[in-house]
Design an enzyme around this catalytic site. Sequence first.
Site, short mmCIF file in Angstrom:
data_model
loop_
_atom_site.label_atom_id
_atom_site.label_comp_id
_atom_site.label_asym_id
_atom_site.label_seq_id
_atom_site.Cartn_x
_atom_site.Cartn_y
_atom_site.Cartn_z
N ASP A 116 -76.43 -50.31 -37.50
CA ASP A 116 -77.30 -50.92 -38.52
C ASP A 116 -78.77 -50.56 -38.39
O ASP A 116 -79.62 -51.22 -39.01
CB ASP A 116 -77.14 -52.45 -38.49
CG ASP A 116 -75.84 -52.90 -39.14
OD1 ASP A 116 -75.47 -52.32 -40.17
OD2 ASP A 116 -75.20 -53.81 -38.60
N ASP A 176 -70.83 -49.75 -45.78
CA ASP A 176 -72.24 -50.11 -45.59
C ASP A 176 -73.02 -49.03 -44.83
O ASP A 176 -74.23 -48.89 -44.98
CB ASP A 176 -72.38 -51.42 -44.79
CG ASP A 176 -71.34 -52.47 -45.08
OD1 ASP A 176 -70.23 -52.11 -45.51
OD2 ASP A 176 -71.62 -53.66 -44.86
N1 GLY Z 1 -73.83 -54.88 -43.80
C1 GLY Z 1 -73.27 -56.17 -43.71
C2 GLY Z 1 -73.07 -56.83 -45.01
O1 GLY Z 1 -73.32 -56.26 -46.06
O2 GLY Z 1 -72.65 -57.97 -44.99
#
Ligand code: GLY
Length: 397
Positions: A116, A176
């Site tokens: 992330d 994501d």
């Molecule tokens: N990247 C985590 C979410 O979108 O919940």
Amino acid sequence: MKKMVGLGLALAMATSLNAQQGKLGLTDAFVDKNMNDAVAQYRTLIARVPAGVLPRTVNKSDGTLVTAKSNSWISGFYPGTLLYLYEYSGEPDLLAEAEKRLQLLEKEKDNKGTHDLGFMLYCSFGNALRLTDNTYYQNILLTGAESLASRFNPTVGCIRSWDHNGDKWKFPVIIDNMMNLEFLNWASRISGDSKYADIARIHANTTLKHHFRKDNSSYHVIDYDPETGAVRNKHTHQGAHHESAWARGQAWGLYGYTMMYRDTQDKAYLNQARKIAAFILDHPNLPADGIPYWDYSVSGPDVPRDASAAAITASALLELSGMVKGKESKRFLQAAEHILTSLSSPAYKAATGTNGGFLLMHSTGHFPGNSEIDVPLSYADYYYVEALIRYKQLLAH
Ligand code: GLY
């Protein structure tokens, strides 16, 4: 306003002007009202956030603030939103608060335990560098890009997303993760080392191959065998079921491939973004106000919406509308305008001083986990403000 150009967005927005000029449906007054409201509301949030943490949402039962530490995936959004608001307003207290919180995030540049880092570092330090030209931020970002690149497996052709749930997944990659690639493209442009952008392209290509269904919706989690690169499972984690289309996942894919086309000019990415946009906009379960339910497989008056998915989608569609022509461009622009109008209405945008200091109501974090359902979320605010900034840029030309 300061440099009114989104991250790496100057080129794309410049090329978009021909397509969009004279066709804009929203006004400067609309953007100004919502940005000024956002500045006022974030000042109430600033007053509530304790030292040493980042705001995430509010507790539904008592309205208290829910915060996160710097290693949370959401840690970059609060400083990032403050920086967009500073960009718009030029108000130094917003920059000061953002810079105070950036100090908390700095250590995450060495975090090799998460994918992330694009969200955490590029939305925060990336915007700070763009607006302040402080080269200290550049060094933090380049170290962070190296940490992110350490999670790339060339046999799989992807950056590993998560390290948890080892009993279920060997090498999970979530849709994501497309959002981290902008950070890597930036790192190659700045460092002159192509390896980061190479990783981004390979990751985007592998994701194109395995994450999408025939209808152009995407799976949430693809689990790979790290020794062979074979797909082990196609799963969900935050969606309704493995074959469903989790709303925010579709938005991440749309934004990710739009951004990858901006950075590479590879038509395969543009075509994927167009197909994802069509999936979203044509979906029979998309409500009339353009704000999706938390998953496209569910619908009904009591089903929670996800305003965060809508905000990400609006921001992406504004950029994508400038990359295509004619009716399609108009359709994407008008869809973004429709979403922004809905999000800016009292149905979704909180009155100043309410909603715990966050801008938008009615987002869903993790429905199957019974977590953060129908609440404000810091990332919904970030992409809403980003979309307004992008719209202001279109109006300026
Ligand atoms: N990247 C985590 C979410 O979108 O919940």
